[in-house]
Design an enzyme around this catalytic site. Structure first.
Site, mmCIF file in Angstrom:
data_model
loop_
_atom_site.group_PDB
_atom_site.id
_atom_site.type_symbol
_atom_site.label_atom_id
_atom_site.label_comp_id
_atom_site.label_asym_id
_atom_site.label_seq_id
_atom_site.Cartn_x
_atom_site.Cartn_y
_atom_site.Cartn_z
ATOM 1 N N SER A 67 0.837 -1.204 0.000
ATOM 2 C CA SER A 67 0.000 0.000 0.000
ATOM 3 C C SER A 67 0.871 1.253 0.000
ATOM 4 C CB SER A 67 -0.938 -0.001 1.213
ATOM 5 O OG SER A 67 -0.205 -0.224 2.396
ATOM 6 N N ASP A 105 5.717 -7.067 2.425
ATOM 7 C CA ASP A 105 4.901 -7.566 1.308
ATOM 8 C C ASP A 105 5.755 -7.901 0.095
ATOM 9 O OD1 ASP A 105 2.155 -7.869 1.586
ATOM 10 O OD2 ASP A 105 1.724 -5.752 1.244
ATOM 11 N N LYS A 135 4.812 -11.349 3.217
ATOM 12 C CA LYS A 135 3.381 -11.573 2.986
ATOM 13 C C LYS A 135 3.149 -11.622 1.485
ATOM 14 C CE LYS A 135 0.010 -8.301 3.643
ATOM 15 N NZ LYS A 135 -0.561 -8.172 2.270
ATOM 16 N N GLU A 203 -8.975 -9.689 4.032
ATOM 17 C CA GLU A 203 -9.360 -8.304 3.709
ATOM 18 C C GLU A 203 -10.754 -8.250 3.083
ATOM 19 O OE1 GLU A 203 -6.436 -5.940 1.627
ATOM 20 O OE2 GLU A 203 -7.864 -4.305 1.321
#
Ligand code: KIV
Length: 288
Positions: A67, A105, A135, A203
């Site tokens: 993000s 990530d 991740k 999510e």
């Protein structure tokens, strides 16, 4: 920074704490996993050393999320994020974190091609940042990759439900609410657990689906837009403190940093224009 030097840095800092401040024991992957069904896990994203230092005082896990492409670099989505972005921000976060588990990530395009490519890129992330785990987004399709990484010493946090890296095939960021989609997400969650993931981010799913997944897994579920029916929660730090214009339904704002920053910039500009800043207390006098 190597894992070895990260460990000694953590130990050194723990030892250097004031005697009345008990050092927090660094969170390991087995510790994190053992929190299933216990006290909820507190997780936040961090992209910089200073934010990592602040969050590390309280959070159990810091995610260097992709993000960061949107939040820090102003990209329209996460698809343009590179391995180099993740490594640079991962290094910064590792400089600020002492006790929290740091997870980085894997960005779009760095792990989907083959388990071997995923291992090469994930190993680079671990070696060059000193983080503990990676991740990756994906369920059943990514299970062989998760198995490949975990069997070779790289702990994996999985990510199912709404997967932002799949926005083009999904036609946008779509929460999973319709009951006829639930079985797919449940099958994804079970597959990543079976493949060896130590935890899974869920999510953007309806509450009863989050509850079903949390009940059916033996690994912690970390929710974002997935209700309180998870073993822990994660939010994007900038969303949480009010430093990003987008406010999804599932975000609660615990501050309004954007307002504070705008106010600070306005007052600074006024004082510079009126020659009230810098004052004498901000000015060096000549030395004889
Ligand atoms: O990239 C990210 O910040 C994430 C969280 C939203 C879980 O994946």
């Amino acid at each position: 920074m190597s894992t070895q030097s990260t460990l000694s840095k953590k130990a050194a800092v723990a030892g250097a704490q004031a005697p009345d401040t008990p050092a927090r024991k660094p969170m390991t992957v087995p510790d994190f996993r053992a929190r299933k069904g216990q006290e909820p896990l507190v997780c936040l994203t961090a992209y910089t050393a200073h934010v990592a230092r602040i969050c590390d005082e309280t959070a159990d896990m810091l995610l260097v999320g992709d993000s960061l492409g949107m939040v820090i670099h102003g990209m329209p989505n996460t698809l343009g994020v590179t391995l180099e972005h993740m490594i640079m921000h991962g290094q910064a976060v590792m400089r600020g974190a002492q006790a929290a588990l740091v997870v980085v990530d894997l960005p779009f395009g760095s792990f989907e091609e083959s388990p071997e490519t995923a291992f090469r890129n994930a190993a680079r992330v671990v070696k060059e940042t000193g983080c503990t785990a990676v991740k990756l987004e994906g369920g059943r399709d990514m299970a062989p990759t998760i198995r490949h990484l975990t069997r070779r010493g790289i702990p994996v946090m999985a990510h199912v439900g709404l997967m932002p890296q799949q926005m083009n095939t999904a036609g946008g960021f779509r929460a999973v609410r319709a009951e006829d989609q639930w079985d797919d997400v449940i099958a994804d969650a079970k597959a990543v657990e079976e493949a060896g993931a130590f935890a899974v981010v869920i999510e953007g799913v309806a509450e009863p689906l989050a509850a079903k997944i949390t009940r059916s897994l033996t690994i912690p579920t970390i929710g974002i837009g997935a209700s309180a029916e998870c073993d822990g929660q994660i939010l994007v730090f900038e969303d949480m403190i009010g430093l990003f214009p987008r406010v999804p339904t599932f975000v609660k704002r615990y501050g309004n940093m954007e307002e504070m920053m705008r106010d600070g910039v306005t007052r600074y500009a006024e004082e510079v224009r009126a020659r009230r800043f810098p004052g004498s207390e901000h000015t060096y006098s000549a030395k004889k």
